[in-house]
Design a protein around this motif. Structure first.
Motif, PDB file in Angstrom:
ATOM      1  N   VAL A  63       0.822  -1.215   0.000  1.00 23.35           N
ATOM      2  CA  VAL A  63       0.000   0.000   0.000  1.00 23.35           C
ATOM      3  C   VAL A  63       0.856   1.265   0.000  1.00 23.35           C
ATOM      4  O   VAL A  63       0.507   2.265  -0.593  1.00 23.35           O
ATOM      5  N   LEU A  64       1.999   1.197   0.682  1.00 19.66           N
ATOM      6  CA  LEU A  64       2.852   2.377   0.754  1.00 19.66           C
ATOM      7  C   LEU A  64       3.862   2.431  -0.391  1.00 19.66           C
ATOM      8  O   LEU A  64       4.771   3.252  -0.387  1.00 19.66           O
ATOM      9  N   LYS A  66       3.873   3.507  -3.418  1.00 18.08           N
ATOM     10  CA  LYS A  66       4.049   4.751  -4.167  1.00 18.08           C
ATOM     11  C   LYS A  66       4.962   5.708  -3.405  1.00 18.08           C
ATOM     12  O   LYS A  66       5.893   6.290  -3.961  1.00 18.08           O
ATOM     13  N   CYS A 145      -0.996  15.183   8.614  1.00 16.50           N
ATOM     14  CA  CYS A 145      -0.352  14.966   9.912  1.00 16.50           C
ATOM     15  C   CYS A 145       1.103  14.544   9.774  1.00 16.50           C
ATOM     16  O   CYS A 145       1.764  14.234  10.748  1.00 16.50           O
ATOM     17  N   HIS A 146       1.613  14.485   8.542  1.00 17.50           N
ATOM     18  CA  HIS A 146       2.992  14.010   8.345  1.00 17.50           C
ATOM     19  C   HIS A 146       3.508  14.537   7.011  1.00 17.50           C
ATOM     20  O   HIS A 146       2.720  14.913   6.146  1.00 17.50           O
ATOM     21  N   CYS A 177       2.114   9.262  13.044  1.00 16.16           N
ATOM     22  CA  CYS A 177       2.024   9.096  11.595  1.00 16.16           C
ATOM     23  C   CYS A 177       3.353   9.197  10.840  1.00 16.16           C
ATOM     24  O   CYS A 177       3.597   8.402   9.927  1.00 16.16           O
ATOM     25  N   LEU A 180       5.608   6.165   9.538  1.00 15.57           N
ATOM     26  CA  LEU A 180       5.267   5.251   8.445  1.00 15.57           C
ATOM     27  C   LEU A 180       5.747   5.724   7.080  1.00 15.57           C
ATOM     28  O   LEU A 180       5.732   4.961   6.118  1.00 15.57           O
ATOM     29  N   PHE A 181       6.153   6.988   6.990  1.00 17.48           N
ATOM     30  CA  PHE A 181       6.426   7.552   5.674  1.00 17.48           C
ATOM     31  C   PHE A 181       7.902   7.840   5.464  1.00 17.48           C
ATOM     32  O   PHE A 181       8.456   8.776   6.033  1.00 17.48           O
ATOM     33  N   LEU A 202       7.638   3.523  25.054  1.00 20.23           N
ATOM     34  CA  LEU A 202       6.717   2.385  25.131  1.00 20.23           C
ATOM     35  C   LEU A 202       5.335   2.767  24.620  1.00 20.23           C
ATOM     36  O   LEU A 202       4.610   1.948  24.062  1.00 20.23           O
ATOM     37  N   PRO A 205       5.782   3.105  20.320  1.00 24.96           N
ATOM     38  CA  PRO A 205       6.905   2.230  19.933  1.00 24.96           C
ATOM     39  C   PRO A 205       7.257   2.277  18.456  1.00 24.96           C
ATOM     40  O   PRO A 205       8.428   2.128  18.103  1.00 24.96           O
ATOM     41  N   THR A 206       6.251   2.505  17.586  1.00 21.85           N
ATOM     42  CA  THR A 206       6.553   2.463  16.144  1.00 21.85           C
ATOM     43  C   THR A 206       7.618   3.504  15.799  1.00 21.85           C
ATOM     44  O   THR A 206       8.579   3.211  15.086  1.00 21.85           O
ATOM     45  N   HIS A 209      10.960   2.515  17.131  1.00 24.83           N
ATOM     46  CA  HIS A 209      11.446   1.345  16.396  1.00 24.83           C
ATOM     47  C   HIS A 209      12.043   1.750  15.054  1.00 24.83           C
ATOM     48  O   HIS A 209      13.015   1.172  14.587  1.00 24.83           O
ATOM     49  N   GLU A 210      11.454   2.775  14.437  1.00 20.15           N
ATOM     50  CA  GLU A 210      11.912   3.216  13.108  1.00 20.15           C
ATOM     51  C   GLU A 210      13.151   4.108  13.188  1.00 20.15           C
ATOM     52  O   GLU A 210      13.885   4.240  12.215  1.00 20.15           O
TER      53      GLU A 210
ATOM     54  N   MET B   1      -3.920  11.000  12.033  1.00 21.27           N
ATOM     55  CA  MET B   1      -4.834  10.295  11.130  1.00 21.27           C
ATOM     56  C   MET B   1      -4.200  10.026   9.772  1.00 21.27           C
ATOM     57  O   MET B   1      -4.625  10.557   8.755  1.00 21.27           O
ATOM     58  N   HIS B   2      -3.145   9.214   9.763  1.00 21.52           N
ATOM     59  CA  HIS B   2      -2.542   8.868   8.482  1.00 21.52           C
ATOM     60  C   HIS B   2      -3.431   7.899   7.718  1.00 21.52           C
ATOM     61  O   HIS B   2      -3.212   7.654   6.552  1.00 21.52           O
ATOM     62  N   SER B   9      -4.633   6.381  -1.030  1.00 22.89           N
ATOM     63  CA  SER B   9      -3.683   5.689  -1.908  1.00 22.89           C
ATOM     64  C   SER B   9      -4.181   4.298  -2.288  1.00 22.89           C
ATOM     65  O   SER B   9      -3.887   3.804  -3.372  1.00 22.89           O
ATOM     66  N   ILE B  10      -4.966   3.678  -1.405  1.00 24.26           N
ATOM     67  CA  ILE B  10      -5.560   2.384  -1.764  1.00 24.26           C
ATOM     68  C   ILE B  10      -6.572   2.577  -2.900  1.00 24.26           C
ATOM     69  O   ILE B  10      -6.556   1.858  -3.902  1.00 24.26           O
ATOM     70  N   ALA B  37       1.713  -3.154  11.787  1.00 25.56           N
ATOM     71  CA  ALA B  37       1.898  -2.266  10.625  1.00 25.56           C
ATOM     72  C   ALA B  37       1.647  -0.793  10.964  1.00 25.56           C
ATOM     73  O   ALA B  37       1.985   0.093  10.189  1.00 25.56           O
ATOM     74  N   TYR B  85       6.528  -3.809  19.917  1.00 29.72           N
ATOM     75  CA  TYR B  85       7.928  -3.772  19.521  1.00 29.72           C
ATOM     76  C   TYR B  85       8.859  -4.076  20.688  1.00 29.72           C
ATOM     77  O   TYR B  85       9.993  -4.418  20.515  1.00 29.72           O
ATOM     78  N   TYR B  86       8.365  -3.915  21.899  1.00 32.12           N
ATOM     79  CA  TYR B  86       9.246  -4.140  23.044  1.00 32.12           C
ATOM     80  C   TYR B  86       9.050  -5.533  23.625  1.00 32.12           C
ATOM     81  O   TYR B  86       8.760  -5.720  24.785  1.00 32.12           O
ATOM     82  N   PHE B 105       1.702  -4.783   4.895  1.00 28.44           N
ATOM     83  CA  PHE B 105       0.558  -3.915   4.579  1.00 28.44           C
ATOM     84  C   PHE B 105       0.379  -3.962   3.063  1.00 28.44           C
ATOM     85  O   PHE B 105       1.009  -3.224   2.331  1.00 28.44           O
ATOM     86  N   VAL B 106      -0.477  -4.890   2.626  1.00 32.68           N
ATOM     87  CA  VAL B 106      -0.527  -5.249   1.217  1.00 32.68           C
ATOM     88  C   VAL B 106      -1.971  -5.303   0.713  1.00 32.68           C
ATOM     89  O   VAL B 106      -2.869  -5.754   1.433  1.00 32.68           O
ATOM     90  N   ILE B 107      -2.179  -4.822  -0.520  1.00 31.95           N
ATOM     91  CA  ILE B 107      -3.460  -5.077  -1.192  1.00 31.95           C
ATOM     92  C   ILE B 107      -3.292  -6.428  -1.881  1.00 31.95           C
ATOM     93  O   ILE B 107      -2.555  -6.555  -2.847  1.00 31.95           O
TER      94      ILE B 107
END
Lengths: 270, 118
Positions: A63-64, A66, A145-146, A177, A180-181, A202, A205-206, A209-210, B1-2, B9-10, B37, B85-86, B105-107
């Motif tokens: 999905v990401l 692009k 938001c990003h 957000c 993820l990008f 905590l 975490p995302t 983690h990134e 709100m991503h 995009s979907i 994800a 993640y922890y 995260f896949v179509i």
């Protein structure tokens, strides 16, 4: 409708320059200044008297994808011109802009620096950076938001980047957000300040983690707040054991030297 | 709100594919969203209905598979389910965990409807 230029764009990111209220570029895939109009899709009337045939088509599409493909294009451009790109991420108010104001004058003596600022509205941060005498462009994401790879792609075309320089991207203040990008940066830098909770890694975490590097800012305030530095670092390492860690104060300059050394090393090694 | 920009995009991706295939409309979209994800399926569904307005997928049903996260221990190599993640290795208590699945995260596929005999 866009208030500034009267075009029909009612959403989407806009590039701005501090001190130039006429400058105003919509981020679109067809290049700057070229507003992307979504075609009006007439709703087709379905003829229910005819038999419909349905079939399933495999896509297996990320999905990401692009954004990720465009981020890789950005990355290739930066690599070819030997531009080292850092993506700064944090909640609003952790001191991203203050940190840039502190570090840029120190780095500027040896390396050309440019900045891309991301905020929902205003050119306030870009004005602060411009006062340092470095090229800067503001991305206003509007409702976004990003920052995404397309916004960076557009912004880079408006910035006169030098070869062998450092580009700092200050993302929108948001710990969720932007994780993820991919923008095409070399490394992601996450900033937390001691006025936040030491469990932030905590809770979000995302992002941790990134990230490649974590900076704990505002350590000059440690005597006044209940923030456990050791615990915070431990929490961050639980989420990402590859995370590099710095503690500093953008205000007093304490600890900034060690981080400056880290950046200068990275600039030498690339 | 991503989730909103992701929903858009979907819609864009499936629209392109469906037009290529000569579809009249899209009746279903199969997504795989790993538990790690960073996407909230409920929020995505909510945004999708707005994002799909006036497109071929306006009436499409979203079917979402949510595979669990799996971590691999960097010390003893054990594979075990993780929800954050922890994570900590249940065998050797190591925190050097690498996520090996759950971030997808896949179509996966779309179901299109077309006019018989076309």
């Amino acid at each position: 409708m866009c208030d500034t230029c009267g075009c029909s764009a009612d959403s989407g990111a806009v590039l701005r320059k501090p001190g130039n209220s006429d400058y105003h570029v919509h981020v679109s895939e067809s290049g700057h200044g070229d507003h992307h109009h979504e075609g009006h899709h007439d709703h087709e009337h379905r003829d229910h008297h005819h038999e419909k045939k349905s079939r399933t088509i495999a896509l297996e599409l990320d999905v990401l994808q692009k954004n990720n493909l465009l981020a890789e294009r950005n990355r290739g451009y930066f690599e070819a011109r030997n531009i080292f790109v850092l993506n700064f991420l944090s909640s609003p108010g952790s001191g991203k802009t203050s940190l840039l104001e502190k570090i840029i004058p120190l780095l500027q003596q040896h390396t050309a620096v440019a900045v891309i600022e991301g905020d929902q509205q205003t050119t306030n941060d870009a004005e602060r950076i411009q006062a340092l005498g470095v090229p800067v462009i503001q991305i206003n994401t509007g409702s976004g938001c990003h920052l995404d790879a397309l916004m960076i792609n557009s912004a880079v075309k408006e910035l006169e980047l030098q070869d062998n320089s450092l580009l700092c991207i200050e993302n929108v203040g948001n710990l969720v957000c932007p994780a993820l990008f991919d923008l095409g940066e070399a490394l992601k830098v996450v900033i937390i300040s001691v006025t936040e909770g030491d469990d932030k890694p905590l809770k979000y975490p995302t992002m941790f983690h990134e990230a490649d590097l974590c900076i704990l800012n505002k350590i000059d305030l440690l005597p006044y707040v209940a923030f456990d530095v050791r615990k915070c670092r431990e929490n961050a390492m639980r989420v990402n054991h590859h995370l590099e860690w710095f503690e500093l104060s953008a205000k007093t300059g304490e600890g900034v030297g060690a981080w400056q050394e880290w950046i200068e090393n990275k600039l030498k090694l690339r | 709100m991503h989730e909103m920009s992701i929903a858009l995009s979907i819609v864009e991706a499936v629209e392109a594919k469906a037009r290529e295939e000569g579809a009249e409309r899209i009746s279903g979209i199969d997504l795989v969203i790993g538990k790690l994800a960073g996407i909230e399926p409920e929020s995505l569904k909510f945004c999708f209905s707005a994002a799909a307005k006036g497109t071929l997928s306006e009436e499409a049903l979203l079917a979402i598979q949510e595979p669990e996260g799996v971590g691999a221990c960097g010390e003893c190599g054990k594979l075990f389910p993780v929800s954050f993640y922890y994570a900590e290795c249940p065998d050797c208590r190591s925190l050097r965990i690498t996520i090996v699945s759950g971030e997808e995260f896949v179509i996966q596929s779309i179901t299109i409807e077309e006019q018989e005999g076309e």
